[in-house]
Enzyme design. Sequence first.
Site, PDB file in Angstrom:
ATOM      1  N   ASP A 229      34.268  66.251  33.118  1.00 42.64           N
ATOM      2  CA  ASP A 229      34.451  65.929  31.699  1.00 42.64           C
ATOM      3  C   ASP A 229      35.952  65.905  31.406  1.00 42.64           C
ATOM      4  O   ASP A 229      36.434  66.548  30.487  1.00 42.64           O
ATOM      5  CB  ASP A 229      33.736  66.960  30.827  1.00 42.64           C
ATOM      6  CG  ASP A 229      33.592  66.528  29.375  1.00 42.64           C
ATOM      7  OD1 ASP A 229      33.563  65.303  29.118  1.00 42.64           O
ATOM      8  OD2 ASP A 229      33.515  67.391  28.496  1.00 42.64           O
ATOM      9  N   ASP A 246      37.425  74.404  30.726  1.00 41.97           N
ATOM     10  CA  ASP A 246      36.036  73.990  30.531  1.00 41.97           C
ATOM     11  C   ASP A 246      35.493  73.144  31.675  1.00 41.97           C
ATOM     12  O   ASP A 246      35.454  71.912  31.616  1.00 41.97           O
ATOM     13  CB  ASP A 246      35.872  73.242  29.212  1.00 41.97           C
ATOM     14  CG  ASP A 246      34.411  73.084  28.823  1.00 41.97           C
ATOM     15  OD1 ASP A 246      33.545  73.674  29.502  1.00 41.97           O
ATOM     16  OD2 ASP A 246      34.131  72.378  27.834  1.00 41.97           O
TER      17      ASP A 246
END
Length: 353
Positions: A229, A246
């Site tokens: 991502d 993340d």
Amino acid sequence: MTASPPSPDLPYAGLTPHAVLDALDAAGLRGDGRILQLNSYENRVFQVHLEESLDPQAAPPAVVVAKFYRAGRWSDAQILEEHAFARELAEAEVPAVAPLALHAPPEAPTALTLQGRPPTLATLEHWRFAVSPRCGGRSPELEDPSVLEWIGRFLGRLHTVGARRPFAQRLTLDGSAAARTSVQWLIDSDRLPPDALHGWHDTCLRALDAVDTRLRRHGPLELLRLHGDCHVGNLLWTSAGPHFVDLDDAVNGPAVQDLWMLLGGDRQEMQAQLGALLDGYETIREFDRRELTLIEPLRTLRLIQHSAWIARRWDDPAFPIAFPSFESPSYWSQQTTLLREQIAAMEDEPLVA
């Protein structure tokens, strides 16, 4: 903390600031009362200031970030693979934020369990959480070629570690099967306005057929562990350079997946950005230029999966607020137009760098 699991409609209803502090306290991290909820739709993420430790040499960071995982999305094994990858990156001096090792104090509640080697995933009643040091930074200036080259070198280092072995538990991005499942789920869910359903569904299937055609032309994919991502929102910049946060969407996939989301603007601008990224990347690791033909197929898959993600989370009160037009015909008309543009883009010549 209540022992009753949260309802699907209100998945985080019981996760009050007191509950967050109690959970961290159970894992040996005592907050001083200062807590701030950070932006996150999928999970719930909090910045927590800790009390000073009596043993400075063993003290955790003064400020930590606690992530409470959404129930039912990832298994414990998938989360632990994410944690192990982050720690492997950190050990290789790749600037990625890794979870802290957790240690239950003698007075920890019996309901607390810790998993991982070292333990990085805590479960207390129905909440699963991990804790990492707070790492600040600002958004990078992607219009600066030297910044893009630096990010490219970083990604080359990340992928060098990622290529050592594949994930065994996490997802693999290698075709349209998952997106086709999402499309059928959306059709069955009755989320789409009836007058938009047929046009969107037909366009989705044609787009996914085009994705499969591109993948067949490419041939076998070289798959490695990726950030998954890799967009500007997950990239922080400091005077020491970039670091990614993340890894929640870490997957096996082709290297180009971690490059294309950093591109923006018209075709000429994207080609210049891609050239700068690869100038940096290829000082660290070879890049297969054939993967540039996968950018538009990967963009198409993400476009479809994003709509399915919103639909699956619609009962979470945060989502109608964040995506107010989602149930309107205009949203689905726009998505249909974007998918038609993607079909055309997949027929065009790919970007070059």
